[in-house]
Design a protein around this motif. Structure first.
Motif, short mmCIF file in Angstrom:
data_model
loop_
_atom_site.label_atom_id
_atom_site.label_comp_id
_atom_site.label_asym_id
_atom_site.label_seq_id
_atom_site.Cartn_x
_atom_site.Cartn_y
_atom_site.Cartn_z
N GLY A 1 -10.64 7.87 -2.36
CA GLY A 1 -11.12 8.62 -1.28
C GLY A 1 -11.12 7.98 0.28
O GLY A 1 -10.49 6.55 0.16
N THR A 2 -11.57 8.42 1.21
CA THR A 2 -11.51 7.65 2.30
C THR A 2 -13.10 6.92 2.67
O THR A 2 -13.92 7.59 2.05
CB THR A 2 -11.21 8.40 3.65
N TRP B 1 0.93 -1.31 -0.01
CA TRP B 1 -0.04 -0.11 -0.07
C TRP B 1 0.95 1.17 -0.04
O TRP B 1 1.66 1.51 0.85
CB TRP B 1 -0.98 -0.03 1.20
N HIS B 2 0.82 1.99 -1.05
CA HIS B 2 1.68 3.26 -1.24
C HIS B 2 0.81 4.36 -2.12
O HIS B 2 0.21 3.85 -3.06
CB HIS B 2 2.94 2.91 -1.76
N ALA C 1 -1.81 5.26 -1.90
CA ALA C 1 -3.60 4.94 -2.12
C ALA C 1 -3.58 3.99 -3.20
O ALA C 1 -4.78 3.74 -3.74
CB ALA C 1 -4.47 6.17 -2.43
N ARG D 1 -6.93 0.72 -5.82
CA ARG D 1 -6.93 2.05 -5.43
C ARG D 1 -7.99 2.43 -4.58
O ARG D 1 -9.13 2.17 -4.82
CB ARG D 1 -6.54 2.82 -6.73
N ALA D 2 -7.39 3.43 -4.00
CA ALA D 2 -8.69 4.32 -2.93
C ALA D 2 -9.29 5.27 -3.90
O ALA D 2 -8.40 6.05 -4.49
CB ALA D 2 -8.01 4.79 -1.68
N ILE E 1 -11.22 2.59 4.63
CA ILE E 1 -10.16 3.16 4.07
C ILE E 1 -9.83 4.57 4.73
O ILE E 1 -10.71 5.32 4.84
CB ILE E 1 -10.40 3.40 2.67
N THR E 2 -8.67 4.66 5.54
CA THR E 2 -8.40 5.88 6.05
C THR E 2 -7.23 6.37 5.39
O THR E 2 -6.68 5.75 4.24
CB THR E 2 -8.16 5.64 7.54
N ASP E 3 -6.67 7.65 5.88
CA ASP E 3 -5.43 8.12 5.08
C ASP E 3 -4.21 7.19 5.46
O ASP E 3 -3.41 7.43 4.72
CB ASP E 3 -5.32 9.41 5.96
N GLU E 4 -4.15 6.53 6.30
CA GLU E 4 -3.31 5.49 6.61
C GLU E 4 -3.38 4.21 5.85
O GLU E 4 -2.46 3.46 5.70
CB GLU E 4 -3.17 5.18 8.21
N GLY E 5 -4.38 3.92 5.14
CA GLY E 5 -4.47 2.87 4.45
C GLY E 5 -5.80 1.96 4.58
O GLY E 5 -6.50 2.16 5.55
#
Length: 192
Positions: free
Chosen positions: A150-151, A63-64, A66, A147-148, A182-186
């Motif tokens: 957003g969160t 995970w990098h 997003a 891929r994300a 899904i958060t900003d950390e992954g």
């Protein structure tokens, strides 16, 4: 006592050598060194469930920025059972079989195609004219680039069926949801 400058220098050199040897011995034996160790990488988010004769282990890795890889390992619980190819049509071949499938929704999107780390072979099923594509008996590992978007909440949807040429088939599983957040950390797997 009068000590010559040469003797003082020789004692300092010996003391420095002894200190270096002690530090080397401590480091070689797992002692504390004066340099900071790199932080250990967190284990990838993982979850597992069993349903209709198959245990599924899900994980997110690499995970990098997003993006990452969603991996599902489908393991039949009995010997002699196989899973169907990811390329099998949704309704099977002449109604036989269901594809091994993984999709994402919500705050996650697919960023490529689902692939399996197993060779496809075909079997003949009585009463079916066309060959049926399956994987060899045993576990099958599939991967999906993700891929994300957003969160927030996301869902992994899984489908599969396992069969044995001697014991028949288990009940197929379709769109079995596994929730993620899904958060900003992954991503992290959440309880249903």
């Amino acid at each position: 006592m009068n000590v010559s400058p040469h003797t003082r220098h020789s004692r300092k050199a010996r003391a420095a050598a002894v200190a270096l040897l002690c530090l080397a011995a401590l480091t070689a034996c797992g002692g504390q060194s004066t340099t900071a160790a790199a932080p250990a990488a967190a284990p990838p988010p993982t979850t597992r469930f069993s349903e209709n004769g198959v245990t599924v282990t899900l994980s997110v890795s690499d995970w990098h920025a997003a993006k990452g890889t969603l991996t599902a390992v489908f393991t039949p619980e009995e010997k002699g059972f196989h899973l169907y190819s990811t390329e099998l049509p949704l309704t099977g071949i002449e109604g036989v079989g269901r594809p091994t499938a993984m999709a994402v929704s919500g705050a996650l999107a697919a960023d490529g195609k689902l692939t399996a780390a197993a060779d496809v072979r075909t079997i003949s099923v009585p009463g079916v004219d066309a060959p049926v594509p399956v994987y060899p008996d045993g576990p099958v590992t599939t991967t999906l680039p993700i891929r994300a978007d957003g969160t927030g909440d996301a869902t992994v949807l899984l489908g599969y069926a396992s069969c044995s040429t001697e014991k028949g088939c288990t009940i197929p599983v379709a769109d079995r949801p596994v929730p993620l957040r899904i958060t900003d950390e992954g991503p992290t797997f959440t309880a249903p």
